[in-house]
Design a protein around this motif. Structure first.
Motif, PDB file in Angstrom:
ATOM      1  N   ALA A  17       0.837  -1.198   0.000  1.00 31.82           N
ATOM      2  CA  ALA A  17       0.000   0.000   0.000  1.00 31.82           C
ATOM      3  C   ALA A  17       0.868   1.242   0.000  1.00 31.82           C
ATOM      4  N   GLY A  18       0.644   2.091  -0.969  1.00 31.24           N
ATOM      5  CA  GLY A  18       1.421   3.320  -1.073  1.00 31.24           C
ATOM      6  C   GLY A  18       2.536   3.242  -2.105  1.00 31.24           C
ATOM      7  N   PHE A  46      -2.121   9.060  -2.839  1.00 34.76           N
ATOM      8  CA  PHE A  46      -1.922   8.122  -1.728  1.00 34.76           C
ATOM      9  C   PHE A  46      -3.227   7.862  -0.977  1.00 34.76           C
ATOM     10  N   GLU A  47      -3.967   8.913  -0.709  1.00 35.50           N
ATOM     11  CA  GLU A  47      -5.258   8.752  -0.019  1.00 35.50           C
ATOM     12  C   GLU A  47      -6.209   7.905  -0.877  1.00 35.50           C
ATOM     13  N   MET A  50      -5.072   4.295  -0.869  1.00 40.10           N
ATOM     14  CA  MET A  50      -5.439   3.649   0.393  1.00 40.10           C
ATOM     15  C   MET A  50      -6.924   3.289   0.429  1.00 40.10           C
ATOM     16  N   TRP A 104      -5.337   4.198   9.583  1.00 42.83           N
ATOM     17  CA  TRP A 104      -6.216   4.741   8.538  1.00 42.83           C
ATOM     18  C   TRP A 104      -7.661   4.735   9.014  1.00 42.83           C
ATOM     19  N   GLY A 109      -9.877  10.821   4.173  1.00 41.59           N
ATOM     20  CA  GLY A 109      -9.337  10.499   2.854  1.00 41.59           C
ATOM     21  C   GLY A 109      -9.884  11.368   1.738  1.00 41.59           C
TER      22      GLY A 109
ATOM     23  N   SER B  35      -3.965  10.000   7.930  1.00 41.84           N
ATOM     24  CA  SER B  35      -4.621  11.066   7.162  1.00 41.84           C
ATOM     25  C   SER B  35      -4.390  12.434   7.803  1.00 41.84           C
ATOM     26  N   ARG B  58       5.611   5.005   4.584  1.00 42.05           N
ATOM     27  CA  ARG B  58       4.983   5.408   3.315  1.00 42.05           C
ATOM     28  C   ARG B  58       4.419   6.823   3.432  1.00 42.05           C
TER      29      ARG B  58
END
Lengths: 141, 116
Positions: A17-18, A46-47, A50, A104, A109, B35, B58
């Motif tokens: 991820a990322g 990235f958001e 994810m 997360w 996001g 976030s 990351r």
């Protein structure tokens, strides 16, 4: 300048991820795009990446750099978003607890993507999937 | 503030050096929510966190965070350390909690990304 690329994203694959956004960032760096624009594009990508890892089965991130803009399109085969207006609200999230434990699922996001994009479009069909289109201008005009 | 001075101040151990010698930290972001880091962290900041996941590295890379400080002596997986090395992001660990670390850094002259 016309550069484009595409990444496959797998739902639940937190190990990588990322990685797609990281590669996009490095590509933009090589193209000599300004640091501020790179940061905005990378954060938005990235958001969005994810979101696919967290919520969808699989998806793709496709980017195109030309005509003075960076266009990032993310398409997924996911559950779809029932109420887009609600999903755009800061703090609203449908992510499960185990995702929150990974840092997360804070419900930031989509608002973060919108904040960093010059143009942002979201289309979603419940049971089919979601498409995000993020556009960031490389020029100030 | 130089990374080795920060390490001295908060009794930290530098695990991954990254660009430590050339880093001069002026602002700090303390969060376990990635976030929030992406939203509020300034370029070149120090991230103080208790989240020991590769996601932190990351996020640091994407948000141009210069260094990560792991609090509470959290054990980090090999993958996280390897990724920090690969991405050239400095990684420190301290046994102290985030509250104490942030207090010490504030007294030492560092400010939040939002105040800086």
């Amino acid at each position: 300048m016309n550069v484009e690329g595409c990444f496959q994203l797998m739902g639940g694959d937190f190990t990588n991820a990322g990685a797609a956004s990281s590669e996009l960032k490095s590509t933009l760096s090589k193209l000599g795009v300004s640091q501020d624009i790179i940061r905005r594009a990378s954060i938005a990508a990235f958001e969005a990446e994810m979101n696919i890892i967290i919520h969808a089965v699989a998806g793709t991130m496709h980017y195109v750099v030309n005509n003075g803009e960076i266009r990032i399109i993310l398409t997924d085969m996911g559950p779809g978003i029932e109420d887009i207006e609600l999903a755009m609200q800061e703090g609203y999230s449908t992510a499960p607890d185990w995702v929150r434990e990974m840092g997360w699922g804070a419900g930031m996001g989509l608002p973060n993507i919108k904040k960093n994009a010059d143009r942002f479009k979201i289309d979603s069909v419940v049971g089919e999937g979601t498409t995000l289109e993020i556009v960031i201008y490389m020029r100030k005009d | 503030m130089k990374l080795k001075d920060i390490a001295g101040l908060i009794d930290g151990e530098i695990i991954v050096k990254g660009k430590a010698d050339s880093i001069d930290i002026v602002s700090v972001c303390s969060s376990d929510l990635m976030s929030d880091v992406l939203r509020f962290a300034a370029k070149g900041a120090l991230l103080v966190t208790a989240l020991n996941q590769t996601q932190v590295i990351r996020t640091a890379e994407i948000a141009d965070i210069a260094a990560v400080l792991m609090v509470l002596g959290k054990k980090m997986e090999k993958d996280m350390i390897e990724l920090a090395k690969e991405k050239n992001i400095a990684l420190m660990v301290t046994h102290l909690p985030a509250f104490t670390v942030c207090g010490m850094l504030y007294v030492g002259g560092l400010r939040s990304c939002l105040e800086e």
